[in-house]
Design an enzyme around this catalytic site. Structure first.
Site, PDB file in Angstrom:
ATOM      1  N   SER A 108       0.830  -1.204   0.000  1.00 17.79           N
ATOM      2  CA  SER A 108       0.000   0.000   0.000  1.00 17.79           C
ATOM      3  C   SER A 108       0.862   1.250   0.000  1.00 17.79           C
ATOM      4  CB  SER A 108      -0.915   0.021   1.230  1.00 17.79           C
ATOM      5  OG  SER A 108      -1.685   1.216   1.243  1.00 17.79           O
ATOM      6  N   LYS A 157      -4.484  -6.352   3.597  1.00 20.79           N
ATOM      7  CA  LYS A 157      -4.455  -5.263   2.616  1.00 20.79           C
ATOM      8  C   LYS A 157      -5.872  -4.894   2.168  1.00 20.79           C
ATOM      9  CE  LYS A 157      -2.756  -2.469  -0.593  1.00 20.79           C
ATOM     10  NZ  LYS A 157      -3.747  -2.358  -1.647  1.00 20.79           N
ATOM     11  N   HIS A 214      -7.432  -2.882   4.842  1.00 19.02           N
ATOM     12  CA  HIS A 214      -6.836  -1.544   4.740  1.00 19.02           C
ATOM     13  C   HIS A 214      -7.555  -0.730   3.681  1.00 19.02           C
ATOM     14  CE1 HIS A 214      -4.295   1.203   2.409  1.00 19.02           C
ATOM     15  NE2 HIS A 214      -3.672   1.492   3.552  1.00 19.02           N
ATOM     16  N   ASN A 215      -7.785  -1.332   2.509  1.00 21.61           N
ATOM     17  CA  ASN A 215      -8.439  -0.605   1.432  1.00 21.61           C
ATOM     18  C   ASN A 215      -9.887  -0.270   1.765  1.00 21.61           C
ATOM     19  OD1 ASN A 215      -5.999  -1.040   0.178  1.00 21.61           O
ATOM     20  ND2 ASN A 215      -6.894  -1.666  -1.766  1.00 21.61           N
ATOM     21  N   GLU A 261      -9.730   2.605   3.927  1.00 18.65           N
ATOM     22  CA  GLU A 261      -9.386   3.736   3.051  1.00 18.65           C
ATOM     23  C   GLU A 261     -10.647   4.297   2.379  1.00 18.65           C
ATOM     24  OE1 GLU A 261      -7.373   3.888  -1.294  1.00 18.65           O
ATOM     25  OE2 GLU A 261      -6.149   2.928   0.265  1.00 18.65           O
TER      26      GLU A 261
END
Length: 464
Positions: free
Chosen positions: A128, A183, A186-187, A190
């Site tokens: 990232s 990940k 995380h996105n 985000e």
């Protein structure tokens, strides 16, 4: 003679940046792209780093250029292209050679590949930070066998972003698809972080009538306080920017239709399978989908009239509302990771995940330092119950409630902020209303229910 410490396939934006990062840190790297001219152009443009970059025009040449046991990073589109690349490499690699999928893979695909008995070693790796992060220091989330991570850890920790205390933002998360799963979450966070900032921006623009340069100044001020983060920082910068063609604020010239690559959607879908509520992330995914319905939205405005009306709010209320929304969103994200840890047997290290996200990645913020500490104290406790964050929520909650109530009353769409508040109110309610749902289910389907008095009588009198 083989002299590269590592190889990389795929010289798109991210692959090129990552390759230069590796070379800059002192590791000779062999590179390959399906289009040979792309490889040549990359090498020609590598400048002073060119001596550490070995361009190759075939997979056989690439493999021959890497010191065994070899490690090769794949930076190709997720899905079938990864499988095709692994299949093409298989006849050329030895059993102890390592292929590293560093794209935005669905973690189920990474699990499948890890369990498929490939003729080489395999590691999934979430990266990232966008192009700038890949070039100067990303956040790296690994998934695979410990021995495979340890083999390339010296390279990964060297190229990763460094937190303020100097810790590299690169960690093995667990087996198989663990890295790509983290990940994806995380996105998802985000997506939600960006959506909440956009909702606050909308209240400032349409509710308070503030011009773009004033909004930029507010974001810049917030970035010096509890909301300090990459996303708040760049929000101030984009609000300040002017369109070089018209001279108008750049934001006013951008079509209100947001794109997405699907990782946020994956997070929302997986949360349903895990029975892990992440309503703020789900609301953010929904908002992007609605943003794509531009013609339908224009038609609805023509029929019903524009919704947003002036609001009786101020900057301080908006700041505190965003603080509360951010905490609630991250609490949901970490709870989802915890649920996955138990379901998939990964033992995902929540404190380390918070630390890995402190620098390099898109959601980096100072608040993650405190989250890492809270998760270290008690990884099994929801963040809203950690003393420090519970106090912050108590302080900021009245502002979030006021902002959501006023905004919705005046027609401002606030899906992420409103869902965060609704989730919190459900979490703090010891006796909710699901008893009505259980009674209904028992009435039409004899599904039964649990009684508050503990009696073994799981059906209501309507059954007769």
């Amino acid at each position: 003679m083989a002299e590269a410490a590592i190889g990389l396939i795929g010289l798109g934006t991210m692959g090129s940046a990552l390759a230069l990062n590796i070379a800059e840190k002192g590791f000779p790297i062999a590179v390959h792209n399906r289009t040979a001219q792309v490889t040549r152009d990359f090498h020609a443009g590598a400048g002073e780093l060119a001596p550490r970059v070995i361009p190759t025009e075939s997979l056989k040449e690439l493999v021959a250029a890497i010191k065994p046991p070899r490690a090769i990073i794949l930076m190709v589109p997720a899905g079938k292209p990864v499988d095709q690349q692994i299949e093409a490499l298989a006849p050329l690699l030895d059993p102890q050679d390592l292929v590293i999928d560093a794209g935005n893979a669905n973690f189920h695909d990474t699990n499948r590949r890890a369990e498929a008995g490939l003729p080489m070693r395999f590691l999934g790796m979430g990266v990232s930070g966008g192009e700038d992060g890949a070039r100067h220091g990303p956040s790296i989330m690994g998934g695979g066998a410990q021995q495979d991570w340890d083999r390339i850890a010296p390279i990964l920790t060297a190229i990763a972003a460094k937190a303020e205390d100097g810790t590299p933002c690169a960690t093995r998360m667990g087996e198989a698809g663990a890295g790509h799963f983290v990940k994806a979450v995380h996105n998802g966070i985000e997506y939600a972080d960006m959506q909440m900032i956009a909702e606050i921006y909308g209240l400032m623009r349409d509710g308070l009538g503030l011009p773009a340069d004033r909004i930029a100044g507010i974001f810049e001020g917030w970035n010096d306080g509890p909301l300090q983060s990459y996303l708040v920082e760049i929000s101030g910068k984009v609000a300040h920017a002017s369109d070089p063609h018209s001279g108008e604020p750049m934001l006013d010239m951008i079509l209100d239709r947001a794109g997405q690559k699907g990782t946020g959607r994956w997070t929302a879908i997986e949360a349903q399978h895990l029975a892990a509520p992440i309503p703020v992330i789900e609301a953010a995914v929904m908002a992007r989908n609605v943003s794509a319905q531009l013609e339908e939205r224009k038609a609805a405005e023509d029929r019903f009239g524009p919704a947003p009306q002036p609001c009786d709010l101020d900057e301080d209320l908006l700041e505190r509302a965003l603080i509360a929304g951010k905490i609630l969103c991250y609490a949901q994200g970490f709870a989802m990771i915890s649920a996955a840890s138990g379901t998939f047997g990964w033992s995902l290290p929540l404190p380390d995940i918070a630390r890995v996200w402190r620098a390099g990645c898109i959601i980096r913020s100072t608040m993650l330092n405190d989250m890492a500490e809270a998760l270290t104290e008690n990884p099994g406790r929801n963040l809203i119950m950690a003393p420090g964050f519970a106090s912050r929520i108590e302080e900021a909650l009245p502002a979030l409630r006021r902002v959501v109530a006023e905004g919705l009353a005046k027609g401002h769409p606030l899906p992420a902020l409103a869902q965060g508040l609704t989730w919190f109110d459900m979490m703090r309610t010891a006796r909710g209303t699901a008893n009505m749902i259980q009674a209904q289910r028992d009435f039409f389907g004899a599904h039964g229910f649990e009684r508050v008095d503990g009696r073994d009588d799981p059906h209501g009198p309507w059954g007769a």
